[in-house]
Design a protein around this motif. Structure first.
Motif, PDB file in Angstrom:
ATOM      1  N   PRO A 132       9.659 -13.620 -32.609  1.00 17.96           N
ATOM      2  CA  PRO A 132       8.266 -13.438 -32.196  1.00 17.96           C
ATOM      3  C   PRO A 132       7.628 -14.770 -31.817  1.00 17.96           C
ATOM      4  O   PRO A 132       7.765 -15.771 -32.532  1.00 17.96           O
ATOM      5  N   GLY A 133       6.940 -14.800 -30.690  1.00 18.44           N
ATOM      6  CA  GLY A 133       6.201 -15.995 -30.286  1.00 18.44           C
ATOM      7  C   GLY A 133       7.025 -17.077 -29.629  1.00 18.44           C
ATOM      8  O   GLY A 133       6.492 -18.147 -29.311  1.00 18.44           O
ATOM      9  N   VAL A 134       8.327 -16.832 -29.397  1.00 17.79           N
ATOM     10  CA  VAL A 134       9.195 -17.863 -28.823  1.00 17.79           C
ATOM     11  C   VAL A 134       9.641 -17.437 -27.425  1.00 17.79           C
ATOM     12  O   VAL A 134      10.261 -16.394 -27.259  1.00 17.79           O
ATOM     13  N   ALA A 135       9.300 -18.259 -26.450  1.00 17.87           N
ATOM     14  CA  ALA A 135       9.752 -18.047 -25.074  1.00 17.87           C
ATOM     15  C   ALA A 135      10.499 -19.298 -24.614  1.00 17.87           C
ATOM     16  O   ALA A 135      10.825 -20.177 -25.414  1.00 17.87           O
ATOM     17  N   ARG A 136      10.722 -19.411 -23.314  1.00 17.61           N
ATOM     18  CA  ARG A 136      11.611 -20.445 -22.797  1.00 17.61           C
ATOM     19  C   ARG A 136      11.136 -21.874 -23.084  1.00 17.61           C
ATOM     20  O   ARG A 136      11.936 -22.758 -23.385  1.00 17.61           O
ATOM     21  N   LYS A 137       9.844 -22.120 -22.975  1.00 22.17           N
ATOM     22  CA  LYS A 137       9.347 -23.471 -23.235  1.00 22.17           C
ATOM     23  C   LYS A 137       9.703 -23.921 -24.655  1.00 22.17           C
ATOM     24  O   LYS A 137      10.186 -25.040 -24.866  1.00 22.17           O
ATOM     25  N   ILE A 138       9.484 -23.043 -25.622  1.00 19.36           N
ATOM     26  CA  ILE A 138       9.737 -23.405 -27.022  1.00 19.36           C
ATOM     27  C   ILE A 138      11.235 -23.522 -27.289  1.00 19.36           C
ATOM     28  O   ILE A 138      11.696 -24.461 -27.948  1.00 19.36           O
ATOM     29  N   SER A 139      12.019 -22.568 -26.785  1.00 21.71           N
ATOM     30  CA  SER A 139      13.468 -22.619 -27.046  1.00 21.71           C
ATOM     31  C   SER A 139      14.088 -23.873 -26.441  1.00 21.71           C
ATOM     32  O   SER A 139      14.935 -24.524 -27.056  1.00 21.71           O
ATOM     33  N   ALA A 140      13.646 -24.243 -25.236  1.00 23.76           N
ATOM     34  CA  ALA A 140      14.160 -25.468 -24.617  1.00 23.76           C
ATOM     35  C   ALA A 140      13.737 -26.699 -25.409  1.00 23.76           C
ATOM     36  O   ALA A 140      14.526 -27.640 -25.581  1.00 23.76           O
ATOM     37  N   GLY A 141      12.503 -26.691 -25.896  1.00 20.82           N
ATOM     38  CA  GLY A 141      12.021 -27.818 -26.690  1.00 20.82           C
ATOM     39  C   GLY A 141      12.814 -28.006 -27.963  1.00 20.82           C
ATOM     40  O   GLY A 141      13.136 -29.139 -28.357  1.00 20.82           O
ATOM     41  N   ILE A 142      13.144 -26.913 -28.617  1.00 20.75           N
ATOM     42  CA  ILE A 142      13.933 -26.996 -29.850  1.00 20.75           C
ATOM     43  C   ILE A 142      15.313 -27.568 -29.556  1.00 20.75           C
ATOM     44  O   ILE A 142      15.808 -28.462 -30.268  1.00 20.75           O
ATOM     45  N   MET A 143      15.934 -27.085 -28.503  1.00 22.17           N
ATOM     46  CA  MET A 143      17.290 -27.550 -28.200  1.00 22.17           C
ATOM     47  C   MET A 143      17.303 -28.986 -27.687  1.00 22.17           C
ATOM     48  O   MET A 143      18.244 -29.732 -27.951  1.00 22.17           O
ATOM     49  N   ASN A 144      16.257 -29.403 -26.991  1.00 27.00           N
ATOM     50  CA  ASN A 144      16.259 -30.732 -26.372  1.00 27.00           C
ATOM     51  C   ASN A 144      15.718 -31.817 -27.286  1.00 27.00           C
ATOM     52  O   ASN A 144      16.315 -32.886 -27.410  1.00 27.00           O
ATOM     53  N   THR A 145      14.574 -31.586 -27.927  1.00 30.37           N
ATOM     54  CA  THR A 145      13.875 -32.683 -28.600  1.00 30.37           C
ATOM     55  C   THR A 145      14.183 -32.801 -30.086  1.00 30.37           C
ATOM     56  O   THR A 145      13.827 -33.800 -30.701  1.00 30.37           O
ATOM     57  N   SER A 146      14.836 -31.802 -30.669  1.00 32.90           N
ATOM     58  CA  SER A 146      15.204 -31.905 -32.075  1.00 32.90           C
ATOM     59  C   SER A 146      16.544 -32.629 -32.189  1.00 32.90           C
ATOM     60  O   SER A 146      17.075 -33.153 -31.213  1.00 32.90           O
ATOM     61  N   THR A 177       9.941 -28.334 -34.935  1.00 39.89           N
ATOM     62  CA  THR A 177       9.702 -28.161 -33.506  1.00 39.89           C
ATOM     63  C   THR A 177       9.347 -26.717 -33.177  1.00 39.89           C
ATOM     64  O   THR A 177       8.466 -26.448 -32.349  1.00 39.89           O
ATOM     65  N   LEU A 178      10.024 -25.775 -33.820  1.00 38.88           N
ATOM     66  CA  LEU A 178       9.723 -24.361 -33.636  1.00 38.88           C
ATOM     67  C   LEU A 178       8.286 -24.056 -34.043  1.00 38.88           C
ATOM     68  O   LEU A 178       7.524 -23.428 -33.294  1.00 38.88           O
ATOM     69  N   VAL A 179       7.900 -24.487 -35.238  1.00 34.92           N
ATOM     70  CA  VAL A 179       6.556 -24.212 -35.745  1.00 34.92           C
ATOM     71  C   VAL A 179       5.515 -24.825 -34.823  1.00 34.92           C
ATOM     72  O   VAL A 179       4.515 -24.175 -34.456  1.00 34.92           O
ATOM     73  N   GLN A 180       5.708 -26.075 -34.436  1.00 35.29           N
ATOM     74  CA  GLN A 180       4.754 -26.739 -33.550  1.00 35.29           C
ATOM     75  C   GLN A 180       4.577 -25.978 -32.248  1.00 35.29           C
ATOM     76  O   GLN A 180       3.469 -25.858 -31.719  1.00 35.29           O
ATOM     77  N   GLY A 181       5.671 -25.432 -31.735  1.00 35.32           N
ATOM     78  CA  GLY A 181       5.586 -24.682 -30.497  1.00 35.32           C
ATOM     79  C   GLY A 181       4.882 -23.353 -30.656  1.00 35.32           C
ATOM     80  O   GLY A 181       4.045 -22.968 -29.830  1.00 35.32           O
ATOM     81  N   VAL A 182       5.188 -22.641 -31.734  1.00 32.85           N
ATOM     82  CA  VAL A 182       4.613 -21.310 -31.945  1.00 32.85           C
ATOM     83  C   VAL A 182       3.105 -21.377 -32.149  1.00 32.85           C
ATOM     84  O   VAL A 182       2.361 -20.512 -31.678  1.00 32.85           O
ATOM     85  N   ILE A 183       2.617 -22.416 -32.824  1.00 31.84           N
ATOM     86  CA  ILE A 183       1.168 -22.509 -33.088  1.00 31.84           C
ATOM     87  C   ILE A 183       0.428 -23.249 -31.985  1.00 31.84           C
ATOM     88  O   ILE A 183      -0.803 -23.343 -32.017  1.00 31.84           O
ATOM     89  N   GLY A 184       1.158 -23.749 -30.979  1.00 34.60           N
ATOM     90  CA  GLY A 184       0.558 -24.701 -30.047  1.00 34.60           C
ATOM     91  C   GLY A 184      -0.082 -24.143 -28.799  1.00 34.60           C
ATOM     92  O   GLY A 184      -0.472 -24.919 -27.926  1.00 34.60           O
ATOM     93  N   ALA A 185      -0.215 -22.814 -28.677  1.00 37.12           N
ATOM     94  CA  ALA A 185      -0.754 -22.242 -27.445  1.00 37.12           C
ATOM     95  C   ALA A 185      -2.142 -22.784 -27.136  1.00 37.12           C
ATOM     96  O   ALA A 185      -3.065 -22.675 -27.955  1.00 37.12           O
TER      97      ALA A 185
END
Length: 236
Positions: free
Chosen positions: A133-147, A41-49
């Motif tokens: 690096p590259g992680v903001a609120r959208k990604i951190s919330a996604g990791i905590m919620n969807t994983s 989930t982290l990787v998907q978010g970081v590369i997904g801009a």
């Protein structure tokens, strides 16, 4: 994270919005499979801009298939990662951010692993992630919620933020973090992590179809009864 007891009228707005979106679009269930891995989930978010979700999903799977481990991805040359991420909207930027992010985790944890976050309160875990690096609120919330962590944290992407701003649920100029901080205390207490994930996916679908950045089809929008912008648009 402390939540309100449900007395805020905006909580009932969210309940009505959720029901209206299910009536329009149907229920949405995220297909988990291997994507419950927090690192995936982290990787998907970081590369997904600025890239479509399906494209970023495929690119994340392709990276793991090519390199075998996230540690191998972390040590790969940026040029190699850029080529692997050629389907992303910004492949070079995605490669640089991903390498820096994974190497930062390795420097602190000795490997690319996020299991330690399961022992932290949600706010602390998200704060740890947002130092990467590259992680903001959208990604951190996604990791905590969807994983597999399955925490009560709502993902706010550009579609979601635009809609809740137009509805008057958050300040009109709120960024992602401010929108998150405004919405979390008013989420219905009975919503599970899966419910919160489904709510985000439904609101995102509304933003992709009827409530687009430059076009608002308010007359056909299921959110209109509770939307300040929608009601105003039909009064003129």
């Amino acid at each position: 994270m402390e939540l309100a007891l449900g007395g805020d009228p905006r909580t009932d707005v969210l309940r009505r919005l959720h029901a209206a979106l299910i009536a329009r679009f149907g229920q949405i269930e995220r297909q988990h499979e291997k994507r419950v891995d927090p690192v995936w989930t982290l990787v998907q978010g970081v590369i997904g801009a600025r890239s479509k979700t399906a494209i970023s999903n495929a690119a994340t799977d392709r990276l793991l298939q090519r390199f075998g481990t996230w540690e191998a991805v972390a040590t790969a040359h940026v040029e190699t990662l850029t080529d692997e991420l050629r389907t992303q909207t910004f492949p070079a930027q995605s490669a640089e951010r991903l390498k820096a992010c994974l190497q930062a985790i390795m420097a602190e944890r000795g490997e690319v692993d996020l299991r330690h976050l399961s022992n932290l309160p949600t706010e602390d875990a998200m704060a740890w992630l947002e130092r990467l690096p590259g992680v903001a609120r959208k990604i951190s919330a996604g990791i905590m919620n969807t994983s597999r962590f399955q925490r009560r944290a709502i993902v706010i992407d550009s579609h979601h933020r635009r809609i809740v701003q137009r509805m008057g649920l958050v300040p009109p100029k709120a960024d992602t973090t401010r929108a998150y901080d405004a919405l979390m205390p008013i989420l219905p207490d009975e919503w599970s992590a899966a419910d919160i994930d489904e709510h985000h996916l439904l609101v995102k679908k509304l933003g992709q179809t009827l409530c687009r950045p430059s076009e608002m089809l308010c007359a056909d929008c299921p959110a209109r009864p509770d939307c300040a912008t929608g009601r105003a648009s039909l009064e003129h």
